[in-house]
Write an enzyme that holds these catalytic residues in place. Sequence first.
Site, PDB file in Angstrom:
ATOM      1  N   ARG A 104       0.857  -1.175   0.000  1.00 10.02           N
ATOM      2  CA  ARG A 104       0.000   0.000   0.000  1.00 10.02           C
ATOM      3  C   ARG A 104       0.896   1.228   0.000  1.00 10.02           C
ATOM      4  NH1 ARG A 104      -4.570   1.132   4.456  1.00 10.02           N
ATOM      5  NH2 ARG A 104      -2.759   1.896   5.565  1.00 10.02           N
ATOM      6  N   THR A 108      -0.695   7.599  -0.881  1.00  6.19           N
ATOM      7  CA  THR A 108      -2.022   7.534  -1.524  1.00  6.19           C
ATOM      8  C   THR A 108      -2.895   6.417  -0.944  1.00  6.19           C
ATOM      9  OG1 THR A 108      -1.247   5.945  -3.164  1.00  6.19           O
ATOM     10  CG2 THR A 108      -0.963   8.279  -3.701  1.00  6.19           C
ATOM     11  N   ASP A 200       0.596  -2.433  12.152  1.00  3.06           N
ATOM     12  CA  ASP A 200       1.015  -2.917  10.840  1.00  3.06           C
ATOM     13  C   ASP A 200       1.304  -4.416  10.924  1.00  3.06           C
ATOM     14  OD1 ASP A 200       2.816  -3.677   8.637  1.00  3.06           O
ATOM     15  OD2 ASP A 200       2.675  -1.563   8.116  1.00  3.06           O
ATOM     16  N   ASP A 203       4.773  -5.719   9.615  1.00  2.00           N
ATOM     17  CA  ASP A 203       5.876  -5.368  10.531  1.00  2.00           C
ATOM     18  C   ASP A 203       5.838  -6.222  11.789  1.00  2.00           C
ATOM     19  OD1 ASP A 203       7.001  -3.476   8.903  1.00  2.00           O
ATOM     20  OD2 ASP A 203       5.955  -1.784   9.820  1.00  2.00           O
TER      21      ASP A 203
HETATM   22  C1  PRP Z   1      -1.156  -4.231   4.587  1.00  2.00           C
HETATM   23  C2  PRP Z   1      -2.033  -5.444   4.774  1.00  2.00           C
HETATM   24  C3  PRP Z   1      -2.881  -5.425   3.542  1.00  2.00           C
HETATM   25  C4  PRP Z   1      -3.076  -3.950   3.300  1.00  2.00           C
HETATM   26  C5  PRP Z   1      -4.428  -3.561   3.801  1.00  2.00           C
HETATM   27  O1  PRP Z   1      -0.103  -4.505   3.723  1.00  2.00           O
HETATM   28  O2  PRP Z   1      -1.315  -6.627   4.944  1.00  2.00           O
HETATM   29  O3  PRP Z   1      -2.272  -6.045   2.428  1.00  2.00           O
HETATM   30  O4  PRP Z   1      -2.052  -3.269   4.052  1.00  2.00           O
HETATM   31  O5  PRP Z   1      -4.712  -2.258   3.478  1.00  2.00           O
HETATM   32  P1  PRP Z   1      -5.850  -1.851   2.446  1.00  2.00           P
HETATM   33  O6  PRP Z   1      -7.057  -2.663   2.778  1.00  2.00           O
HETATM   34  O7  PRP Z   1      -6.065  -0.380   2.750  1.00  2.00           O
HETATM   35  O8  PRP Z   1      -5.355  -2.054   1.054  1.00  2.00           O
HETATM   36  P2  PRP Z   1       1.095  -3.477   3.486  1.00  2.00           P
HETATM   37  O9  PRP Z   1       0.791  -2.574   2.336  1.00  2.00           O
HETATM   38  O10 PRP Z   1       1.441  -2.784   4.764  1.00  2.00           O
HETATM   39  O11 PRP Z   1       2.253  -4.408   2.985  1.00  2.00           O
HETATM   40  P3  PRP Z   1       3.064  -5.544   3.786  1.00  2.00           P
HETATM   41  O12 PRP Z   1       2.124  -6.687   4.043  1.00  2.00           O
HETATM   42  O13 PRP Z   1       4.156  -5.895   2.840  1.00  2.00           O
HETATM   43  O14 PRP Z   1       3.573  -4.923   5.066  1.00  2.00           O
HETATM   44  N1  URA Z   2      -2.315  -2.440   7.026  1.00  2.00           N
HETATM   45  C1  URA Z   2      -2.000  -2.909   8.251  1.00  2.00           C
HETATM   46  O1  URA Z   2      -1.060  -3.702   8.393  1.00  2.00           O
HETATM   47  N2  URA Z   2      -2.726  -2.488   9.290  1.00  2.00           N
HETATM   48  C2  URA Z   2      -3.751  -1.621   9.168  1.00  2.00           C
HETATM   49  O2  URA Z   2      -4.381  -1.273  10.177  1.00  2.00           O
HETATM   50  C3  URA Z   2      -4.049  -1.149   7.878  1.00  2.00           C
HETATM   51  C4  URA Z   2      -3.338  -1.573   6.832  1.00  2.00           C
END
Ligand code: PRP
Ligand code: URA
Length: 209
Positions: A104, A108, A200, A203
């Site tokens: 994400r 944006t 997150d 993380d």
């Molecule tokens: C997080 C999570 C989802 C997304 C959710 O991933 O694991 O994939 O955000 O957000 P959304 O519903 O608003 O799209 P992130 O982009 O943090 O990537 P990561 O799993 O690599 O940390």
């Molecule tokens: N992605 C995450 O990992 N946590 C949130 O709360 C939203 C997006």
Amino acid sequence: MSTFHLVDHPLIQHKLTIMRSVNTSSKDFRELLNEISMLMGYEITRELPLRDCEIETPICRTTQKKISGKKLAIVPILRAGLGMVDGLMKLVPVARVGHIGLYRDPQTHMPVTYYCKMPPDIDKRFVIMVDPMLATGGSMSDAIAKVKEKGCKHIVAMCLVAAPEGVARVQKEHPDVDIYSAALDEKLNENAYIVPGLGDAGDRIFGTK
Ligand code: PRP
Ligand code: URA
């Protein structure tokens, strides 16, 4: 309209509460996510069709049941979705796994795709998309669209914590895809993080913050 299934078994609620706590270590977070994924998988696979099959017990011949029809594919959205794969694979060890890499954009909040690799026969499988967080729904919705491009017809989305905004978006863009979640939280904050959420997920699973 797709159905939103709240999978709120007491064991799941208890484990999720521990995961939400800021004091929970990455090791415990990962283990709990694994356990919850298995418990949720039990619910999601409830509707798998069965067929009659004849076997011989030490006592007699008998007609019993086996799972029939469509085979399963698990599709984690990287990175955080990886944390839900092992729990499901314990239930269905022969499932195939496709991967979708999405992150994400921090400004944006729009999903950016960087990887997609699916089993060749994915279109003939029952697909479980997995990602612990359904926030704006952008990542899940785009990932489902990618799987549909491969010809998949029977898809469900499995997450741990959902925001109402994410549920609404996936239901609007994919009315044929049911959503399973262990919790439906209150809202998103100004950074599009789920409130109260768990922070997150990527993380916390991988210890990258
Ligand atoms: C997080 C999570 C989802 C997304 C959710 O991933 O694991 O994939 O955000 O957000 P959304 O519903 O608003 O799209 P992130 O982009 O943090 O990537 P990561 O799993 O690599 O940390
Ligand atoms: N992605 C995450 O990992 N946590 C949130 O709360 C939203 C997006």
